[in-house]
Write a protein that holds these residues in place. Structure first.
Motif, PDB file in Angstrom:
ATOM      1  N   SER A   1       0.938  -1.383   0.120  1.00  0.00           N
ATOM      2  CA  SER A   1      -0.035   0.057   0.075  1.00  0.00           C
ATOM      3  C   SER A   1       0.966   1.110  -0.059  1.00  0.00           C
ATOM      4  O   SER A   1       0.483   2.462  -0.379  1.00  0.00           O
ATOM      5  CB  SER A   1      -1.174   0.435   1.205  1.00  0.00           C
ATOM      6  N   GLN A   2       2.032   0.922   0.921  1.00  0.00           N
ATOM      7  CA  GLN A   2       2.525   2.384   0.936  1.00  0.00           C
ATOM      8  C   GLN A   2       2.901   2.694  -0.757  1.00  0.00           C
ATOM      9  O   GLN A   2       3.747   3.953  -0.905  1.00  0.00           O
ATOM     10  CB  GLN A   2       4.224   2.171   1.848  1.00  0.00           C
ATOM     11  N   LYS A   3       3.857   1.312  -1.177  1.00  0.00           N
ATOM     12  CA  LYS A   3       4.940   1.590  -2.550  1.00  0.00           C
ATOM     13  C   LYS A   3       3.721   2.475  -3.283  1.00  0.00           C
ATOM     14  O   LYS A   3       3.950   2.457  -5.100  1.00  0.00           O
ATOM     15  CB  LYS A   3       5.388   0.274  -3.071  1.00  0.00           C
ATOM     16  N   SER A   4       2.169   1.178  -3.801  1.00  0.00           N
ATOM     17  CA  SER A   4       1.424   2.080  -4.372  1.00  0.00           C
ATOM     18  C   SER A   4       0.731   3.639  -4.449  1.00  0.00           C
ATOM     19  O   SER A   4       0.199   3.669  -5.331  1.00  0.00           O
ATOM     20  CB  SER A   4       0.589   0.587  -4.750  1.00  0.00           C
ATOM     21  N   GLY A   5       0.293   3.707  -2.957  1.00  0.00           N
ATOM     22  CA  GLY A   5      -0.619   5.165  -2.785  1.00  0.00           C
ATOM     23  C   GLY A   5      -1.469   4.378  -2.711  1.00  0.00           C
ATOM     24  O   GLY A   5      -2.353   5.520  -2.866  1.00  0.00           O
ATOM     25  N   LEU A   6      -1.900   3.362  -2.299  1.00  0.00           N
ATOM     26  CA  LEU A   6      -3.225   2.631  -2.137  1.00  0.00           C
ATOM     27  C   LEU A   6      -3.519   2.727  -0.614  1.00  0.00           C
ATOM     28  O   LEU A   6      -2.917   2.410   0.082  1.00  0.00           O
ATOM     29  CB  LEU A   6      -3.668   1.800  -2.892  1.00  0.00           C
ATOM     30  N   GLY A   7      -4.361   2.521  -0.498  1.00  0.00           N
ATOM     31  CA  GLY A   7      -4.246   2.024   1.538  1.00  0.00           C
ATOM     32  C   GLY A   7      -4.756   0.963   1.550  1.00  0.00           C
ATOM     33  O   GLY A   7      -4.575  -0.062   0.704  1.00  0.00           O
ATOM     34  N   ARG A   8      -4.093   0.694   3.104  1.00  0.00           N
ATOM     35  CA  ARG A   8      -3.920  -0.873   3.296  1.00  0.00           C
ATOM     36  C   ARG A   8      -5.508  -1.890   3.454  1.00  0.00           C
ATOM     37  O   ARG A   8      -5.014  -2.851   2.916  1.00  0.00           O
ATOM     38  CB  ARG A   8      -3.109  -1.270   4.576  1.00  0.00           C
ATOM     39  N   VAL A   9      -6.263  -0.690   4.004  1.00  0.00           N
ATOM     40  CA  VAL A   9      -7.522  -2.557   3.826  1.00  0.00           C
ATOM     41  C   VAL A   9      -8.133  -2.548   2.724  1.00  0.00           C
ATOM     42  O   VAL A   9      -8.399  -3.093   2.218  1.00  0.00           O
ATOM     43  CB  VAL A   9      -8.359  -0.883   4.785  1.00  0.00           C
ATOM     44  N   TYR A  10      -8.081  -1.255   1.706  1.00  0.00           N
ATOM     45  CA  TYR A  10      -8.282  -1.284   0.441  1.00  0.00           C
ATOM     46  C   TYR A  10      -7.712  -2.625  -0.520  1.00  0.00           C
ATOM     47  O   TYR A  10      -7.665  -3.033  -1.578  1.00  0.00           O
ATOM     48  CB  TYR A  10      -8.651  -0.030  -0.607  1.00  0.00           C
TER      49      TYR A  10
ATOM     50  N   VAL B   1      -0.699  -0.431  -8.778  1.00  0.00           N
ATOM     51  CA  VAL B   1      -0.490  -1.848  -8.139  1.00  0.00           C
ATOM     52  C   VAL B   1       0.814  -2.410  -8.835  1.00  0.00           C
ATOM     53  O   VAL B   1       1.802  -2.918  -8.598  1.00  0.00           O
ATOM     54  CB  VAL B   1      -1.568  -2.749  -7.869  1.00  0.00           C
ATOM     55  N   THR B   2       0.704  -2.492 -10.366  1.00  0.00           N
ATOM     56  CA  THR B   2       1.625  -2.847 -10.916  1.00  0.00           C
ATOM     57  C   THR B   2       3.059  -2.202 -11.042  1.00  0.00           C
ATOM     58  O   THR B   2       3.877  -2.822 -11.703  1.00  0.00           O
ATOM     59  CB  THR B   2       1.140  -2.471 -12.564  1.00  0.00           C
ATOM     60  N   ALA B   3       2.612  -0.824 -11.267  1.00  0.00           N
ATOM     61  CA  ALA B   3       3.661  -0.243 -11.039  1.00  0.00           C
ATOM     62  C   ALA B   3       4.921  -0.294 -10.050  1.00  0.00           C
ATOM     63  O   ALA B   3       6.054  -0.565  -9.420  1.00  0.00           O
ATOM     64  CB  ALA B   3       3.586   1.363 -11.106  1.00  0.00           C
ATOM     65  N   ALA B   4       4.188  -0.724  -8.656  1.00  0.00           N
ATOM     66  CA  ALA B   4       4.789  -0.824  -7.713  1.00  0.00           C
ATOM     67  C   ALA B   4       5.300  -1.888  -7.479  1.00  0.00           C
ATOM     68  O   ALA B   4       6.642  -2.679  -6.761  1.00  0.00           O
ATOM     69  CB  ALA B   4       4.216  -0.986  -6.224  1.00  0.00           C
ATOM     70  N   LEU B   5       4.477  -3.457  -7.800  1.00  0.00           N
ATOM     71  CA  LEU B   5       5.205  -4.383  -8.243  1.00  0.00           C
ATOM     72  C   LEU B   5       6.031  -4.712  -9.179  1.00  0.00           C
ATOM     73  O   LEU B   5       7.130  -5.732  -9.288  1.00  0.00           O
ATOM     74  CB  LEU B   5       4.063  -5.869  -8.453  1.00  0.00           C
ATOM     75  N   GLY B   6       6.584  -3.547 -10.255  1.00  0.00           N
ATOM     76  CA  GLY B   6       7.298  -3.999 -11.849  1.00  0.00           C
ATOM     77  C   GLY B   6       7.267  -4.602 -12.377  1.00  0.00           C
ATOM     78  O   GLY B   6       8.031  -5.168 -12.742  1.00  0.00           O
TER      79      GLY B   6
END
Length: 98
Positions: free
Chosen positions: A30-39, A58-63
């Protein structure tokens, strides 16, 4: 089960698998993607539909690419008469026999 629910669950399973392969917690994703942890947790459980903007984050965070995330998730050609295929844990697409 409706096709959209199957797709949602499969995307969530794929996100969880990729996150765990990296040794990350939901909080780290969630930190790397900028999305909430609950989401993020809700996405992984297939409880929330994921929009294209969130999918890109999500895909950008996961590379990975969107194609890599969605590979083998859904193929309507594999649908059995009147019901979805029981292969809900497919990790990659297989050729359709003709």
């Amino acid at each position: 089960m409706q096709d959209s629910l199957i797709v949602r669950k499969r995307i969530g399973e794929r996100i969880r698998l990729l996150r765990k392969q990296r040794g990350w917690s939901q909080f780290q994703l969630s930190q790397k993607s900028g999305l909430g942890r609950v989401y993020t947790g809700s996405l992984e459980r297939g409880k929330s539909a994921i929009g294209i903007d969130s999918m890109c984050k999500v895909t950008a965070a996961l590379g990975i690419t969107l194609s890599e995330l969605l590979e083998g998730i859904y193929d309507p050609r594999r649908k059995k008469k009147g019901r979805a295929s029981s292969e809900t844990k497919t990790k990659s697409a297989r050729p359709v026999a003709r």
